[in-house]
Design an enzyme around this catalytic site. Structure first.
Site, PDB file in Angstrom:
ATOM      1  N   THR A 151       0.864  -1.194   0.000  1.00  0.00           N
ATOM      2  CA  THR A 151       0.000   0.000   0.000  1.00  0.00           C
ATOM      3  C   THR A 151       0.898   1.241   0.000  1.00  0.00           C
ATOM      4  O   THR A 151       1.308   1.705  -1.045  1.00  0.00           O
ATOM      5  CB  THR A 151      -0.973  -0.004   1.189  1.00  0.00           C
ATOM      6  OG1 THR A 151      -0.250  -0.245   2.414  1.00  0.00           O
ATOM      7  CG2 THR A 151      -2.025  -1.084   1.024  1.00  0.00           C
ATOM      8  N   LYS A 177       4.450  -6.678   4.147  1.00  0.00           N
ATOM      9  CA  LYS A 177       4.101  -5.322   3.785  1.00  0.00           C
ATOM     10  C   LYS A 177       3.836  -4.560   5.074  1.00  0.00           C
ATOM     11  O   LYS A 177       3.391  -5.127   6.075  1.00  0.00           O
ATOM     12  CB  LYS A 177       2.894  -5.258   2.856  1.00  0.00           C
ATOM     13  CG  LYS A 177       1.554  -5.673   3.457  1.00  0.00           C
ATOM     14  CD  LYS A 177       0.813  -4.612   4.241  1.00  0.00           C
ATOM     15  CE  LYS A 177       0.652  -3.336   3.438  1.00  0.00           C
ATOM     16  NZ  LYS A 177      -0.022  -2.296   4.326  1.00  0.00           N
ATOM     17  N   THR A 188       1.817  -4.214  13.183  1.00  0.00           N
ATOM     18  CA  THR A 188       0.859  -3.957  12.116  1.00  0.00           C
ATOM     19  C   THR A 188       1.457  -4.222  10.755  1.00  0.00           C
ATOM     20  O   THR A 188       2.246  -3.449  10.271  1.00  0.00           O
ATOM     21  CB  THR A 188       0.372  -2.513  12.183  1.00  0.00           C
ATOM     22  OG1 THR A 188      -0.110  -2.280  13.480  1.00  0.00           O
ATOM     23  CG2 THR A 188      -0.706  -2.252  11.175  1.00  0.00           C
ATOM     24  N   GLU A 275       6.586   5.091   7.314  1.00  0.00           N
ATOM     25  CA  GLU A 275       6.090   6.207   6.504  1.00  0.00           C
ATOM     26  C   GLU A 275       6.845   7.495   6.830  1.00  0.00           C
ATOM     27  O   GLU A 275       6.815   7.985   7.957  1.00  0.00           O
ATOM     28  CB  GLU A 275       4.591   6.379   6.735  1.00  0.00           C
ATOM     29  CG  GLU A 275       3.786   5.244   6.124  1.00  0.00           C
ATOM     30  CD  GLU A 275       2.314   5.266   6.472  1.00  0.00           C
ATOM     31  OE1 GLU A 275       1.536   4.612   5.762  1.00  0.00           O
ATOM     32  OE2 GLU A 275       1.947   5.916   7.472  1.00  0.00           O
ATOM     33  N   ASN A 398      -0.165  10.526   6.038  1.00  0.00           N
ATOM     34  CA  ASN A 398      -1.361  10.133   6.766  1.00  0.00           C
ATOM     35  C   ASN A 398      -2.448  11.189   6.782  1.00  0.00           C
ATOM     36  O   ASN A 398      -3.622  10.873   6.995  1.00  0.00           O
ATOM     37  CB  ASN A 398      -0.971   9.725   8.206  1.00  0.00           C
ATOM     38  CG  ASN A 398      -0.305   8.372   8.222  1.00  0.00           C
ATOM     39  OD1 ASN A 398      -0.951   7.351   8.130  1.00  0.00           O
ATOM     40  ND2 ASN A 398       1.030   8.357   8.295  1.00  0.00           N
ATOM     41  N   THR A 403      -7.226  10.330   0.295  1.00  0.00           N
ATOM     42  CA  THR A 403      -7.443  11.241  -0.814  1.00  0.00           C
ATOM     43  C   THR A 403      -6.347  11.161  -1.848  1.00  0.00           C
ATOM     44  O   THR A 403      -6.461  11.742  -2.916  1.00  0.00           O
ATOM     45  CB  THR A 403      -7.568  12.688  -0.308  1.00  0.00           C
ATOM     46  OG1 THR A 403      -6.384  13.015   0.456  1.00  0.00           O
ATOM     47  CG2 THR A 403      -8.786  12.853   0.560  1.00  0.00           C
TER      48      THR A 403
END
Length: 403
Positions: A151, A177, A188, A275, A398, A403
């Site tokens: 992702t 992932k 996670t 991230e 995040n 969007t």
């Protein structure tokens, strides 16, 4: 002895994989994948402890109770979490469609999903994607499978090793992932491991639980435990070694070491791809009264936004580290606590070290890989947690996720 090899998730004998673009993702990349054992196999899995567990987690928990599985079907782009009865129906449909395509029983298929929470799966795309993936299974399909689970990941995460059990050459491989919403228990992410070693399902479950505790459960990016976490291992016995049936069996320790190595490498890759991350931080706590206490202190440091932002900005504000230890809940005594960052001694017995050079600490904090060691001076237990820094990019990713 472990030897690193190529071949990805299909490196072990008797495994194929595929990944296809079914249209769930808008970017045209692979979003449905399958891993398949060509022969019956033992299996084990660990799942999220989040009480809002996603539909595929609930379905896979039920399936893995038998200790057997031959296929894993996964989609990215939609988590199928917080989707009620429809979500459960869709997860079961994914298992059924995969089973039918591969001529298996539904209970031989594990299901996993990752992506946006609260959105129903577009089954008009998922089902054809499963059919296409099942028809594309090949030993060379590992790269496409890797792409199908990603992702916000910026790079693919996989590893494979060869080792020997009772004179038989065995292989083990894993993919994962994960980049955000990373925190145990479980960490996670999605991770899938294959091996051609012969291992009883009960001992496989035990080995996986132990390996996960020291790998995937020792990482954090942002302190958020996902609804979809899952790590599964399938062992099909094609290597021909004598079955490992108990922890006392010949070869168990060698197998466990291989499994733990794969889990640890994948866990660290997830943190490195956190991230917006610019730094990889290893938090070592020593001198604790127990492993649980050491982990408690290490996790408090690793989760602290103030610690993480300080390392991003290369701000030598080391007091934030000791502050996190103090509120962690772990037993600590200031007069016995010491801190080392990189090769610099910062704190001795609860006080700033004499001759400490702030400029040298800034230079250490400029590195990409940084080790932080806190000695609590209370016992012999140790724990290591891996994390990353918080950057401007993390907020951007995040803040714009849907969007």
């Amino acid at each position: 002895m472990l030897t690193k090899i190529t071949g990805g998730i299909t490196a072990p004998q008797g495994f194929t994989a595929a990944g296809v673009h079914a249209g769930i993702k808008k970017n045209g990349k692979e979003d449905v994948g399958i891993i398949y054992s060509t022969v019956p196999a033992a299996a084990a899995a660990q799942f999220t402890t989040n009480k809002m567990a996603a539909a595929p987690v609930l379905v896979s928990r039920q399936a893995i109770a038998r200790g057997k599985a031959r296929a894993i079907v996964v989609n990215s782009g939609c988590a199928n979490a917080c989707t009620g009865d429809q979500g459960l129906t869709d997860a079961r449909t994914m298992a059924r469609e995969t089973a039918q395509a591969l001529k298996l029983d539904d209970c031989e298929v594990l299901v996993a999903s990752t992506g946006v929470i609260g959105v129903n799966l577009p089954m008009d795309k998922v089902i054809p994607g499963i059919t296409q993936a099942a028809g594309s299974l090949a030993a060379a399909g590992h790269e496409q499978m890797l792409a199908a689970i990603m992702t916000t990941d910026t790079f693919s995460k996989s590893c494979a090793y060869e080792f020997t059990l009772g004179g038989k050459a065995c292989k083990i491989a894993g993919i994962a992932k994960g980049a955000g919403m990373i925190h145990p228990n479980m960490a996670t992410m999605l991770s899938f491991i294959t091996t051609d070693a012969a291992v009883d399902s009960l001992i496989l479950k035990q080995a996986l639980a132990q390996a996960v505790e020291l790998s995937f459960n020792m990482i954090t990016v942002d302190g958020d435990t996902s609804t979809n976490d899952m790590v599964a291992v399938i062992a099909n016995g094609q290597a021909g070694n004598e079955l490992i049936a108990t922890a006392d069996s010949q070869g168990y320790q060698e197998f466990y070491t291989a499994l733990k190595t794969v889990c640890t490498e994948l866990a660290q890759l997830i943190v490195r791809d956190g991230e917006g991350a610019t730094k990889f931080l290893e938090i070592n706590v020593t001198g604790a009264v127990s492993f649980a206490e050491a982990k408690c202190a290490a996790m408090a440091i690793a989760k602290s936004p103030l610690v993480k932002t300080a390392f991003f900005g290369q701000d030598p504000n080391w007091g934030r580290i000791l502050c996190a230890v103090g509120y962690s809940g772990a037993q600590s005594q200031p007069e016995k606590t010491s801190l080392v960052i990189g090769d610099l001694t910062i704190v001795v017995n609860g006080q700033g070290a004499v001759g400490f050079d702030t400029d040298k600490l800034k230079a250490v904090m400029a590195a990409k890989d940084i080790a932080i060691t806190i000695d609590l001076g209370l016992g012999d237990a140790v724990a290591t947690v891996w994390t990353c820094d918080f950057s401007y990019e993390y907020v951007k990713i995040n803040g714009e996720y849907t969007t």
